[in-house]
Write an enzyme that holds these catalytic residues in place. Sequence first.
Site, PDB file in Angstrom:
ATOM      1  CB  CYS A 271      14.437  71.300  91.055  1.00  0.00           C
ATOM      2  SG  CYS A 271      14.680  72.338  92.518  1.00  0.00           S
ATOM      3  CB  ALA A 272       9.784  68.820  88.060  1.00  0.00           C
ATOM      4  CB  ALA A 273      13.014  70.138  83.898  1.00  0.00           C
ATOM      5  N   PRO A 274      14.418  67.170  84.026  1.00  0.00           N
ATOM      6  CG  PRO A 274      15.630  65.491  82.937  1.00  0.00           C
ATOM      7  CD  PRO A 274      15.719  66.466  84.075  1.00  0.00           C
ATOM      8  N   GLY A 275      12.287  65.372  84.280  1.00  0.00           N
ATOM      9  CA  GLY A 275      11.065  64.643  84.580  1.00  0.00           C
ATOM     10  C   GLY A 275      11.218  63.180  84.945  1.00  0.00           C
TER      11      GLY A 275
ATOM     12  CE  LYS B  64      16.710  62.856  90.753  1.00  0.00           C
ATOM     13  NZ  LYS B  64      17.243  63.308  89.446  1.00  0.00           N
TER      14      LYS B  64
ATOM     15  CG  ASP C 191      17.774  66.086  92.147  1.00  0.00           C
ATOM     16  OD1 ASP C 191      18.543  65.413  92.836  1.00  0.00           O
ATOM     17  OD2 ASP C 191      17.995  66.333  90.936  1.00  0.00           O
TER      18      ASP C 191
ATOM     19  CB  CYS D 210      24.096  64.320  90.320  1.00  0.00           C
ATOM     20  SG  CYS D 210      23.910  65.849  89.381  1.00  0.00           S
TER      21      CYS D 210
END
Length: 423
Positions: free
Chosen positions: A228-232, A234, A297, A352
């Site tokens: 779940c990559a965005a916004p990027g 991590k 994430d 979070c």
Amino acid sequence: MALPSEAAKSLHEVRSRVASVKTAVYGSTYGNKKQLMSVVCECLKYADILNEIIDCCNLISSDKRFKRNKDLALVVLCRYVFGKGLNGCYSTYKKVIESQKSAIHSAVERVKLRHKVTDLRHAVKEAEDSPALPRYLRVNTLVSQISKVISTLTSQGYSHTHPQETCPTEKFVYIDPDIDNLLVLPTNTDLHSSPLLKDGSVVLQDKASCLPAHVLNPSPGSHVIDACAAPGNKTSHLAALLNNTGTITAFELNTKRCRVLENMLKRARVTCCRVENADFTQCDVTQYSNVEYILVDPSCSGSGITSRLNSLTDDQHSSSELRLKKLSSFQSVILKKALSFPRVKRVVYSTCSINCQENEQVVQDVLSQVKKDFTIEKILPSWSHRGDTLDGQFPLGEHCIRASPETTQTIGFFLAMFKRIDS
């Protein structure tokens, strides 16, 4: 596009929970991000009051632009009621506001009476007190080095010091003792216009948000998935740890967030990443037979984000049992998907959120289904804030970690790492 329209667009994305404030603003095509951020934050701050004023007057129906876009009406009204007048890019709305001036004034007075205040600003609900958090800067080692960034900051008046020597009123910078290449600066340090940020030398990233890549710690040259990559942030951290070797496959289902991700990776000079605008849960694991590390994430309630804006954009349903049940169900699905990859060695799961339903309970539930192949690795043994054991029902909760403003001077966060038993 003019500032009012861009602000309305970002405001709509935040209020409809399509994007966070940062994602909406930095995903905008508007050039002056700092100015746009200021307008959006002010509108969010006064949104409830502005809606009350709108409900008491005829503003929306008075102009076809407002009929089509209520968020635009909020932006313009906020400027008129709390700002410095309708000049510049706001002048095109001056005529319609002037035509409703008496109605708006009457509405403002009614709202003041309702809230028993003489100044509208005093009617805004205050967020619960929470500790002021430091400003964290992750040095992007694909572009620069920590020594060079410190040198630049000291040339700008910052004192290179140590945690125990800091003073809340001075400009200090010190190296975080837990996360490699992470710097700590005073609360509310504004670096949005800094060349260090613009050229990709640093990333504004909370310390807790740096934990997932730090704990996953993929070997150089390996194949990694960010589910779940965005916004990027991590993703770029993973690329830095890999030193742009190997491969990162970054999944992002939302098309707009996918563009934000691509722009972020470009600015961070990430070259080892392939972005997939696709649903991670639907991917064919046989096409990723070399994947050894996965970071999960997923979407969560965001209850660990303690900023004032979080309380202002929150609503009474954000932490409801029904919503938490839906979120934890999705989180379990995506985590189980990650653990189904045939050669995966380590999977980090993080949120979070401060809710056990999204954290320890998800980990406990998923582990019960994969315990023949995976265990929960005890991570960062010296980290003081450990996971919840759920009243003794989940002893491995101690192997997980949490973070909070009170204990770690970060946002609220949770992290667990699944490790394949035979690896």
